[in-house]
Design a protein around this motif. Structure first.
Motif, mmCIF file in Angstrom:
data_model
loop_
_atom_site.group_PDB
_atom_site.id
_atom_site.type_symbol
_atom_site.label_atom_id
_atom_site.label_comp_id
_atom_site.label_asym_id
_atom_site.label_seq_id
_atom_site.Cartn_x
_atom_site.Cartn_y
_atom_site.Cartn_z
ATOM 1 N N ARG A 135 -9.900 -14.540 14.894
ATOM 2 C CA ARG A 135 -8.516 -14.881 14.555
ATOM 3 C C ARG A 135 -8.170 -16.269 15.071
ATOM 4 O O ARG A 135 -7.549 -17.081 14.367
ATOM 5 N N ALA A 136 -8.554 -16.558 16.317
ATOM 6 C CA ALA A 136 -8.254 -17.868 16.899
ATOM 7 C C ALA A 136 -8.927 -18.977 16.103
ATOM 8 O O ALA A 136 -8.349 -20.037 15.860
ATOM 9 N N ALA A 137 -10.165 -18.726 15.675
ATOM 10 C CA ALA A 137 -10.894 -19.717 14.885
ATOM 11 C C ALA A 137 -10.218 -19.950 13.543
ATOM 12 O O ALA A 137 -10.060 -21.100 13.100
ATOM 13 N N VAL A 138 -9.826 -18.877 12.883
ATOM 14 C CA VAL A 138 -9.180 -19.001 11.576
ATOM 15 C C VAL A 138 -7.876 -19.777 11.689
ATOM 16 O O VAL A 138 -7.605 -20.691 10.884
ATOM 17 N N VAL A 139 -7.065 -19.440 12.668
ATOM 18 C CA VAL A 139 -5.778 -20.114 12.839
ATOM 19 C C VAL A 139 -5.970 -21.617 13.043
ATOM 20 O O VAL A 139 -5.301 -22.448 12.412
ATOM 21 N N ALA A 140 -6.903 -21.996 13.929
ATOM 22 C CA ALA A 140 -7.116 -23.409 14.232
ATOM 23 C C ALA A 140 -7.683 -24.174 13.041
ATOM 24 O O ALA A 140 -7.245 -25.289 12.732
ATOM 25 N N LEU A 141 -8.659 -23.581 12.364
ATOM 26 C CA LEU A 141 -9.304 -24.281 11.262
ATOM 27 C C LEU A 141 -8.384 -24.396 10.043
ATOM 28 O O LEU A 141 -8.389 -25.416 9.352
ATOM 29 N N LYS A 142 -7.580 -23.378 9.795
ATOM 30 C CA LYS A 142 -6.602 -23.480 8.709
ATOM 31 C C LYS A 142 -5.577 -24.568 9.026
ATOM 32 O O LYS A 142 -5.185 -25.336 8.140
ATOM 33 N N ALA A 143 -5.139 -24.647 10.272
ATOM 34 C CA ALA A 143 -4.172 -25.677 10.660
ATOM 35 C C ALA A 143 -4.757 -27.077 10.476
ATOM 36 O O ALA A 143 -4.022 -28.039 10.232
ATOM 37 N N ALA A 144 -6.088 -27.180 10.578
ATOM 38 C CA ALA A 144 -6.761 -28.471 10.409
ATOM 39 C C ALA A 144 -7.060 -28.774 8.943
ATOM 40 O O ALA A 144 -7.647 -29.814 8.641
ATOM 41 N N GLY A 145 -6.689 -27.868 8.053
ATOM 42 C CA GLY A 145 -6.836 -28.115 6.626
ATOM 43 C C GLY A 145 -8.076 -27.546 5.970
ATOM 44 O O GLY A 145 -8.341 -27.816 4.793
ATOM 45 N N ALA A 146 -8.850 -26.760 6.710
ATOM 46 C CA ALA A 146 -10.073 -26.195 6.147
ATOM 47 C C ALA A 146 -9.760 -25.039 5.195
ATOM 48 O O ALA A 146 -8.726 -24.384 5.303
ATOM 49 N N GLU A 147 -10.702 -24.801 4.269
ATOM 50 C CA GLU A 147 -10.627 -23.630 3.385
ATOM 51 C C GLU A 147 -11.429 -22.525 4.061
ATOM 52 O O GLU A 147 -12.654 -22.486 3.962
ATOM 53 N N VAL A 148 -10.734 -21.621 4.755
ATOM 54 C CA VAL A 148 -11.395 -20.663 5.644
ATOM 55 C C VAL A 148 -11.555 -19.306 4.970
ATOM 56 O O VAL A 148 -10.609 -18.748 4.404
ATOM 57 N N ALA A 149 -12.769 -18.768 5.055
ATOM 58 C CA ALA A 149 -13.067 -17.418 4.574
ATOM 59 C C ALA A 149 -13.673 -16.615 5.724
ATOM 60 O O ALA A 149 -14.377 -17.167 6.576
ATOM 61 N N VAL A 150 -13.400 -15.326 5.736
ATOM 62 C CA VAL A 150 -13.859 -14.439 6.801
ATOM 63 C C VAL A 150 -14.919 -13.495 6.257
ATOM 64 O O VAL A 150 -14.735 -12.859 5.210
ATOM 65 N N LEU A 151 -16.031 -13.430 6.973
ATOM 66 C CA LEU A 151 -17.124 -12.539 6.591
ATOM 67 C C LEU A 151 -17.365 -11.558 7.727
ATOM 68 O O LEU A 151 -17.649 -11.959 8.860
ATOM 69 N N ASN A 152 -17.224 -10.275 7.426
ATOM 70 C CA ASN A 152 -17.395 -9.251 8.444
ATOM 71 C C ASN A 152 -18.120 -8.053 7.842
ATOM 72 O O ASN A 152 -17.977 -7.755 6.660
ATOM 73 N N ARG A 153 -18.923 -7.389 8.674
ATOM 74 C CA ARG A 153 -19.684 -6.233 8.182
ATOM 75 C C ARG A 153 -18.746 -5.169 7.637
ATOM 76 O O ARG A 153 -19.016 -4.572 6.584
ATOM 77 N N THR A 154 -17.634 -4.936 8.328
ATOM 78 C CA THR A 154 -16.635 -3.992 7.832
ATOM 79 C C THR A 154 -15.613 -4.787 7.019
ATOM 80 O O THR A 154 -14.747 -5.461 7.586
ATOM 81 N N ARG A 155 -15.716 -4.709 5.716
ATOM 82 C CA ARG A 155 -14.903 -5.583 4.854
ATOM 83 C C ARG A 155 -13.411 -5.340 5.022
ATOM 84 O O ARG A 155 -12.617 -6.286 4.950
ATOM 85 N N VAL A 156 -13.010 -4.111 5.283
ATOM 86 C CA VAL A 156 -11.575 -3.836 5.391
ATOM 87 C C VAL A 156 -10.960 -4.596 6.552
ATOM 88 O O VAL A 156 -9.803 -5.046 6.487
ATOM 89 N N ARG A 157 -11.715 -4.803 7.638
ATOM 90 C CA ARG A 157 -11.190 -5.579 8.770
ATOM 91 C C ARG A 157 -11.036 -7.043 8.384
ATOM 92 O O ARG A 157 -10.072 -7.700 8.772
ATOM 93 N N ALA A 158 -11.992 -7.542 7.619
ATOM 94 C CA ALA A 158 -11.886 -8.922 7.140
ATOM 95 C C ALA A 158 -10.684 -9.070 6.217
ATOM 96 O O ALA A 158 -9.960 -10.075 6.271
ATOM 97 N N GLU A 159 -10.454 -8.082 5.371
ATOM 98 C CA GLU A 159 -9.324 -8.138 4.443
ATOM 99 C C GLU A 159 -7.999 -8.112 5.197
ATOM 100 O O GLU A 159 -7.051 -8.813 4.833
ATOM 101 N N THR A 160 -7.930 -7.308 6.264
ATOM 102 C CA THR A 160 -6.708 -7.246 7.063
ATOM 103 C C THR A 160 -6.422 -8.588 7.720
ATOM 104 O O THR A 160 -5.297 -9.101 7.674
#
Length: 265
Positions: A135-160
């Motif tokens: 979560r911390a990584a996503v927040v920081a990288l999105k704020a920096a303008g990156a196109e961020v995608a999350v990949l997780n073994r349990t897809r529902v957690r990534a979707e949340t």
């Protein structure tokens, strides 16, 4: 009067934070102490916070497993900490408790230091994992303008996570086009390094070992890598400034941390 601050977590004996802050305190000539606190459980952490509210502490860095509780106990919460769903920096002032998260700033400082040619603006980024570190990584990288995608073994957690933070959900195929891959998992990710872009940057948020198998595989292919120690030091810098009211002095804390870890730079 000696200014007291510290880091709270369980276990805590492995933490490098007292070493980093202690070196900065000494170099700055401050009348201050930075201590390690190891509450046994949530009740013990709550007691530590009560003591801080009473004036015994200027503030605390917080690590696992108390980051979410730290956020919940705070009176004032920064937008960054709220988005991350956790806090790693608490400051006491006249009985009130303020919470913030410097993990994202640490990540961005580490990238600028060890992968200076990486430009996050518009860059496709994949974050591995869906926990607090992710979560911390996503927040920081999105704020920096990156196109961020999350990949997780349990897809529902990534979707949340993606739904809450406005990021994308990635499939394994997204790795091939990623300019940056951040491992926020506690285990080695199962990735075909040979299939990645030749200019991809790999980052691991852990620093034990310093060069994880994930980073070692990237280095073997000639990819740029960013280690978790750079992020740890990066998040400690703004914490020190808030806790002690001045920027960290120019001390080579990384060399001291590597010596403590028993690793070469």
């Amino acid at each position: 009067m000696t200014l007291r601050a510290g880091v709270a977590g369980q276990p805590i004996s492995h933490s490098l934070s007292p070493l980093l802050h202690g070196l900065w305190i000494e170099a700055a000539g401050l009348d201050a102490r930075y201590e390690a606190f190891g509450p046994a459980d949530e009740a013990g952490f709550a007691d530590l916070i009560s003591s801080g509210r009473g004036g015994s502490l200027r503030g605390l860095n917080v690590t696992a497993p108390f980051k979410e509780q730290a956020l919940a106990l705070a009176d004032d919460v920064s937008p960054t900490a709220r988005a991350c769903g956790s806090a790693n920096l608490l400051v006491f002032q006249r009985g009130r408790l303020s919470a913030d998260s410097t993990d994202g700033r640490g990540l961005m400082l580490a990238l600028s230091e060890q992968a200076p040619t990486f430009d996050p603006a518009g860059a496709p980024v994949v974050v591995l994992g869906a926990g607090g570190a992710a979560r911390a990584a996503v927040v920081a990288l999105k704020a920096a303008g990156a196109e961020v995608a999350v990949l997780n073994r349990t897809r529902v957690r990534a979707e949340t996570l993606a739904s809450e933070l406005g990021s994308l959900v990635a499939g394994p195929e997204a790795l091939q086009n990623a300019a940056l891959i951040v491992n926020a998992l506690s285990v080695r990710p199962e990735i075909d390094i040979a299939a990645l872009r030749g200019d991809a940057v790999l980052m691991d948020m852990t620093y034990r070992p310093l060069i994880t198998p994930f980073l070692a595989a990237g280095r073997a292919r000639g990819l740029a890598t960013v280690d978790g120690l750079a992020m740890l030091i990066g998040q400690a810098r703004p914490s020190f400034e808030v806790l002690f009211g001045r920027a960290p002095p120019p001390v080579d804390v990384r060399a001291a941390a590597l010596a403590r870890l028993g690793e070469a730079g």
